[in-house]
Design a protein around this motif. Sequence first.
Motif, mmCIF file in Angstrom:
data_model
loop_
_atom_site.group_PDB
_atom_site.id
_atom_site.type_symbol
_atom_site.label_atom_id
_atom_site.label_comp_id
_atom_site.label_asym_id
_atom_site.label_seq_id
_atom_site.Cartn_x
_atom_site.Cartn_y
_atom_site.Cartn_z
ATOM 1 N N LYS A 10 0.837 -1.200 0.000
ATOM 2 C CA LYS A 10 0.000 0.000 0.000
ATOM 3 C C LYS A 10 0.874 1.252 0.000
ATOM 4 C CE LYS A 10 -3.763 2.293 2.513
ATOM 5 N NZ LYS A 10 -3.271 3.612 2.250
ATOM 6 N N ALA A 11 1.929 1.254 0.813
ATOM 7 C CA ALA A 11 2.840 2.402 0.862
ATOM 8 C C ALA A 11 3.530 2.605 -0.482
ATOM 9 C CB ALA A 11 3.876 2.219 1.977
ATOM 10 N N LEU A 12 3.930 1.521 -1.125
ATOM 11 C CA LEU A 12 4.547 1.621 -2.450
ATOM 12 C C LEU A 12 3.576 2.288 -3.423
ATOM 13 C CD1 LEU A 12 6.241 -1.894 -2.758
ATOM 14 C CD2 LEU A 12 7.426 0.308 -2.725
ATOM 15 N N LYS A 13 2.337 1.814 -3.430
ATOM 16 C CA LYS A 13 1.334 2.370 -4.332
ATOM 17 C C LYS A 13 1.063 3.840 -4.004
ATOM 18 C CE LYS A 13 -3.333 1.664 -6.050
ATOM 19 N NZ LYS A 13 -4.558 0.865 -5.987
ATOM 20 N N ASP A 14 0.882 4.144 -2.717
ATOM 21 C CA ASP A 14 0.594 5.515 -2.297
ATOM 22 C C ASP A 14 1.723 6.472 -2.667
ATOM 23 O OD1 ASP A 14 -1.782 4.585 -1.239
ATOM 24 O OD2 ASP A 14 -1.126 4.717 0.865
ATOM 25 N N GLN A 15 2.967 5.980 -2.608
ATOM 26 C CA GLN A 15 4.126 6.819 -2.900
ATOM 27 C C GLN A 15 4.551 6.747 -4.371
ATOM 28 O OE1 GLN A 15 7.304 6.432 -0.002
ATOM 29 N NE2 GLN A 15 5.837 6.013 1.632
ATOM 30 N N GLY A 16 3.836 5.952 -5.153
ATOM 31 C CA GLY A 16 4.152 5.837 -6.576
ATOM 32 C C GLY A 16 5.468 5.146 -6.857
ATOM 33 N N ILE A 51 13.862 -1.796 2.720
ATOM 34 C CA ILE A 51 12.593 -1.390 2.122
ATOM 35 C C ILE A 51 11.857 -0.432 3.050
ATOM 36 C CG2 ILE A 51 10.276 -2.202 1.497
ATOM 37 C CD1 ILE A 51 11.681 -4.776 0.423
ATOM 38 N N LEU A 52 11.780 -0.784 4.316
ATOM 39 C CA LEU A 52 11.092 0.081 5.283
ATOM 40 C C LEU A 52 11.784 1.426 5.395
ATOM 41 C CD1 LEU A 52 10.282 -2.554 8.049
ATOM 42 C CD2 LEU A 52 8.723 -1.609 6.339
ATOM 43 N N ASP A 53 13.112 1.425 5.366
ATOM 44 C CA ASP A 53 13.861 2.676 5.453
ATOM 45 C C ASP A 53 13.586 3.562 4.241
ATOM 46 O OD1 ASP A 53 15.835 4.332 6.822
ATOM 47 O OD2 ASP A 53 17.130 3.863 5.111
ATOM 48 N N ILE A 54 13.615 3.000 3.053
ATOM 49 C CA ILE A 54 13.362 3.767 1.833
ATOM 50 C C ILE A 54 11.974 4.384 1.854
ATOM 51 C CG2 ILE A 54 12.914 3.499 -0.657
ATOM 52 C CD1 ILE A 54 15.331 1.525 -0.653
ATOM 53 N N LEU A 55 10.990 3.638 2.383
ATOM 54 C CA LEU A 55 9.613 4.129 2.411
ATOM 55 C C LEU A 55 9.311 5.000 3.628
ATOM 56 C CD1 LEU A 55 7.805 0.897 1.207
ATOM 57 C CD2 LEU A 55 8.261 2.981 -0.114
ATOM 58 N N GLY A 56 10.297 5.184 4.498
ATOM 59 C CA GLY A 56 10.085 6.001 5.691
ATOM 60 C C GLY A 56 9.147 5.346 6.688
ATOM 61 N N LEU A 57 9.194 4.012 6.766
ATOM 62 C CA LEU A 57 8.330 3.268 7.673
ATOM 63 C C LEU A 57 9.163 2.600 8.756
ATOM 64 C CD1 LEU A 57 6.116 1.491 4.983
ATOM 65 C CD2 LEU A 57 5.533 3.538 6.292
ATOM 66 N N GLU A 58 8.532 2.355 9.887
ATOM 67 C CA GLU A 58 9.194 1.591 10.936
ATOM 68 C C GLU A 58 8.187 0.629 11.540
ATOM 69 O OE1 GLU A 58 8.841 5.299 14.095
ATOM 70 O OE2 GLU A 58 10.741 4.300 13.835
ATOM 71 N N VAL A 59 8.671 -0.413 12.163
ATOM 72 C CA VAL A 59 7.833 -1.455 12.725
ATOM 73 C C VAL A 59 7.785 -1.293 14.248
ATOM 74 C CG1 VAL A 59 7.578 -3.951 13.055
ATOM 75 C CG2 VAL A 59 8.399 -3.051 10.871
ATOM 76 N N PHE A 60 6.586 -1.330 14.771
ATOM 77 C CA PHE A 60 6.395 -1.320 16.219
ATOM 78 C C PHE A 60 5.835 -2.671 16.613
ATOM 79 C CE2 PHE A 60 6.210 3.112 15.093
ATOM 80 C CZ PHE A 60 6.938 3.718 16.116
ATOM 81 N N ILE A 61 6.383 -3.237 17.656
ATOM 82 C CA ILE A 61 5.895 -4.531 18.150
ATOM 83 C C ILE A 61 5.217 -4.269 19.489
ATOM 84 C CG2 ILE A 61 6.541 -6.825 18.925
ATOM 85 C CD1 ILE A 61 8.924 -6.644 17.000
ATOM 86 N N ARG A 62 4.005 -4.797 19.586
ATOM 87 C CA ARG A 62 3.258 -4.655 20.836
ATOM 88 C C ARG A 62 2.445 -5.909 21.032
ATOM 89 N NH1 ARG A 62 -2.153 -1.315 19.727
ATOM 90 N NH2 ARG A 62 -2.567 -2.211 17.713
ATOM 91 N N PRO A 63 2.027 -6.173 22.248
ATOM 92 C CA PRO A 63 1.199 -7.364 22.482
ATOM 93 C C PRO A 63 -0.134 -7.254 21.746
ATOM 94 C CG PRO A 63 2.033 -6.463 24.549
ATOM 95 C CD PRO A 63 2.351 -5.475 23.478
ATOM 96 N N LYS A 64 -0.613 -8.372 21.274
ATOM 97 C CA LYS A 64 -1.908 -8.408 20.617
ATOM 98 C C LYS A 64 -3.009 -8.096 21.632
ATOM 99 C CE LYS A 64 -1.068 -11.756 16.976
ATOM 100 N NZ LYS A 64 -1.503 -13.053 16.422
ATOM 101 N N GLN A 65 -4.048 -7.468 21.146
ATOM 102 C CA GLN A 65 -5.212 -7.198 21.970
ATOM 103 C C GLN A 65 -6.050 -8.477 22.059
ATOM 104 O OE1 GLN A 65 -5.583 -4.221 23.577
ATOM 105 N NE2 GLN A 65 -3.597 -3.760 22.690
ATOM 106 N N PRO A 66 -6.631 -8.756 23.231
ATOM 107 C CA PRO A 66 -7.450 -9.988 23.356
ATOM 108 C C PRO A 66 -8.675 -9.969 22.469
ATOM 109 C CG PRO A 66 -7.517 -8.674 25.390
ATOM 110 C CD PRO A 66 -6.603 -7.998 24.424
#
Length: 66
Positions: A10-16, A51-66
């Motif tokens: 989606k980010a690739l598409k949004d950023q062309g 890939i994440l760096d080029i797109l300006g994205l980062e990953v956050f890890i958190r516990p899943k919601q029940p």
Amino acid sequence: MENLAEQVRKALKDQGVTQIKLAELLDTTQPVVSRTLKASVLNDRSHWPAILDILGLEVFIRPKQP
């Protein structure tokens, strides 16, 4: 909730940014990018961090919601 690959696509598409352009930025080929988008993020040879760096994205890890 979208998975990481879906969000990146989606980010690739949004950023062309095409897979070909992303491959050029990563100094690799489009087939490698395609395989990466289908592969596990935890693969030692993964292009995900770049890939994440080029797109300006980062990953956050958190516990899943029940």
